[in-house]
Design a protein around this motif. Structure first.
Motif, PDB file in Angstrom:
ATOM      1  N   GLY A  87       0.553  -1.341  -0.114  1.00 42.56           N
ATOM      2  CA  GLY A  87      -0.041   0.047  -0.192  1.00 42.56           C
ATOM      3  C   GLY A  87       0.901   1.325  -0.098  1.00 42.56           C
ATOM      4  O   GLY A  87       0.362   2.423  -0.017  1.00 42.56           O
ATOM      5  N   SER A 119      -6.457  -2.544  -1.273  1.00 40.41           N
ATOM      6  CA  SER A 119      -5.325  -1.470  -1.861  1.00 40.41           C
ATOM      7  C   SER A 119      -4.938  -1.789  -3.218  1.00 40.41           C
ATOM      8  O   SER A 119      -4.819  -0.939  -4.084  1.00 40.41           O
ATOM      9  CB  SER A 119      -4.131  -1.217  -0.871  1.00 40.41           C
ATOM     10  OG  SER A 119      -3.414  -2.523  -0.767  1.00 40.41           O
ATOM     11  N   ARG A 120      -4.682  -2.956  -3.594  1.00 39.83           N
ATOM     12  CA  ARG A 120      -4.078  -3.241  -4.584  1.00 39.83           C
ATOM     13  C   ARG A 120      -5.384  -3.357  -5.915  1.00 39.83           C
ATOM     14  O   ARG A 120      -5.217  -2.801  -7.116  1.00 39.83           O
ATOM     15  CB  ARG A 120      -3.443  -4.658  -4.830  1.00 39.83           C
ATOM     16  CG  ARG A 120      -2.549  -4.988  -6.029  1.00 39.83           C
ATOM     17  CD  ARG A 120      -1.907  -6.122  -6.205  1.00 39.83           C
ATOM     18  NE  ARG A 120      -0.667  -5.857  -5.350  1.00 39.83           N
ATOM     19  CZ  ARG A 120       0.403  -6.437  -5.341  1.00 39.83           C
ATOM     20  NH1 ARG A 120       0.714  -7.495  -6.268  1.00 39.83           N
ATOM     21  NH2 ARG A 120       1.472  -6.416  -4.689  1.00 39.83           N
ATOM     22  N   HIS A 122      -7.869  -1.533  -5.537  1.00 36.72           N
ATOM     23  CA  HIS A 122      -7.940   0.135  -5.860  1.00 36.72           C
ATOM     24  C   HIS A 122      -7.034   0.528  -7.128  1.00 36.72           C
ATOM     25  O   HIS A 122      -7.380   1.257  -8.051  1.00 36.72           O
ATOM     26  CB  HIS A 122      -8.073   0.849  -4.689  1.00 36.72           C
ATOM     27  CG  HIS A 122      -8.076   2.348  -5.096  1.00 36.72           C
ATOM     28  ND1 HIS A 122      -9.390   2.925  -5.226  1.00 36.72           N
ATOM     29  CD2 HIS A 122      -7.016   3.547  -4.798  1.00 36.72           C
ATOM     30  CE1 HIS A 122      -9.235   4.281  -5.246  1.00 36.72           C
ATOM     31  NE2 HIS A 122      -7.844   4.678  -5.085  1.00 36.72           N
ATOM     32  N   TRP A 123      -5.985   0.277  -6.724  1.00 38.54           N
ATOM     33  CA  TRP A 123      -4.683   0.609  -7.826  1.00 38.54           C
ATOM     34  C   TRP A 123      -4.942   0.163  -9.132  1.00 38.54           C
ATOM     35  O   TRP A 123      -4.859   0.856 -10.158  1.00 38.54           O
ATOM     36  CB  TRP A 123      -3.437   0.241  -7.194  1.00 38.54           C
ATOM     37  CG  TRP A 123      -2.122   0.846  -8.063  1.00 38.54           C
ATOM     38  CD1 TRP A 123      -1.443   1.895  -7.772  1.00 38.54           C
ATOM     39  CD2 TRP A 123      -1.635   0.159  -9.281  1.00 38.54           C
ATOM     40  NE1 TRP A 123      -0.496   2.304  -8.677  1.00 38.54           N
ATOM     41  CE2 TRP A 123      -0.542   1.120  -9.805  1.00 38.54           C
ATOM     42  CE3 TRP A 123      -2.099  -0.752 -10.020  1.00 38.54           C
ATOM     43  CZ2 TRP A 123       0.025   1.089 -10.983  1.00 38.54           C
ATOM     44  CZ3 TRP A 123      -1.267  -0.952 -11.294  1.00 38.54           C
ATOM     45  CH2 TRP A 123      -0.550  -0.225 -11.696  1.00 38.54           C
TER      46      TRP A 123
END
Length: 300
Positions: A87, A119-120, A122-123
């Motif tokens: 993150g 978090s990943r 979202h990326w």
């Protein structure tokens, strides 16, 4: 950010240890088992000298902080970092580097992400990836208590691999079980190369042998001594021997062996569109743990 080339087994062991450390930290990114990486790298038609050039390492001195694996043959990539970097901008730099490398070679870019890796996910969504309908199902089973499975039919037996001597024997069952379209004489050398690799342990490959001495079913088990978690990858039964209960007997044998080696838990993955495999694993006590989502970026 300087990424270093992969130089051999010492780097492989560091990558494997990073996977185990990530799982111990309960990072959602680290659903991948040590056995998964070994299977991906060494059971392939891509020459070793080629796939080694597709790995990049992020180091601080001698300490491995992260790594990138580019699988150009299937249009996929993997990125793993030390759990303390998850993150953070350094993880996102690695992801961006991987996407940039893949975009120059493939029409499709794919990465697999656990459904709870917020978090990943979202990326990826912010960078043009979308989730596919098909996904993997991760199943787990504790190894406490009795592990008695059904008896094999008369004339069938269980045994470990004899290594290279069994390369063709095992290739016959895997070629049929997984419906390979490749001519057999082109298919079976991949099994031989894998059996000659430094990660192959004959005692971890188990066969069900039919009365006519054919291999009816097989599986490979992998261990993670740090987290006490075992893995089945792959598992297959020849179509001539399906619906005979052989898969259950094979899996129970693998579970017993994992327990003897000190594992407390076992895991296995199945494609969401293969309900028969999921049912088999559930029939021996595995339970669905999480979805492993497929995120894909397609060129416009």
């Amino acid at each position: 950010m300087e990424l270093l080339p992969y130089k051999g087994l010492q780097d492989l062991y560091a990558m494997l240890d990073l996977l185990a450390e990530g799982r111990r930290a309960e990072s959602p990114t680290y659903y991948v088992h040590r056995g998964d990486l070994q299977w991906w790298l060494f059971y392939t038609d891509v020459p070793q000298e080629a796939w080694q050039t597709h790995i990049r390492l992020l180091k601080e001195g001698e300490r491995l902080l992260g790594w990138v694996l580019l699988s150009f043959d299937v249009g996929a990539f993997d990125v793993y970092v030390d759990p303390v970097l998850q993150g953070t901008p350094r993880e996102y730099e690695l992801l961006a580097w991987a996407v940039g490398q893949m975009s120059a070679f493939d029409e499709v870019q794919t990465v697999w992400i656990a459904e709870n890796d917020a978090s990943r996910i979202h990326w990826l969504q912010e960078n043009g990836f979308s989730v596919d309908e098909e996904h993997l199902v991760l199943l787990k089973r504790v190894l406490s208590g009795p592990l008695a499975g059904p008896a094999l039919p008369d004339g069938f037996s269980l045994r470990s691999s004899r290594g290279e001597a069994d390369a063709r024997l095992r290739s016959v069952v895997s070629h049929a079980a997984f419906g390979s379209k490749k001519p057999f004489e082109e298919y079976w050398p991949r099994t031989l190369r894998f059996m000659q690799s430094p990660v192959y342990e004959p005692e971890h490959e188990i066969f069900v042998i039919a009365p006519d001495e054919r291999a009816a079913a097989f599986c490979i088990i992998w261990t993670d001594e740090l987290n006490k978690i075992g893995l089945f990858e792959p598992v297959g039964t020849h179509p001539d021997f399906q619906r005979m209960g052989l898969g259950k007997s094979l899996l129970f044998e693998g579970l017993r062996r994992l327990k003897v080696e000190g594992m407390n838990e076992a895991s296995v993955c199945a494609v969401s569109t293969n309900p028969a495999a999921i049912h088999l694993y559930e029939s021996v006590g595995f339970e669905k743990s999480k979805k492993l989502l497929t995120y894909t970026k397609r060129k416009s």
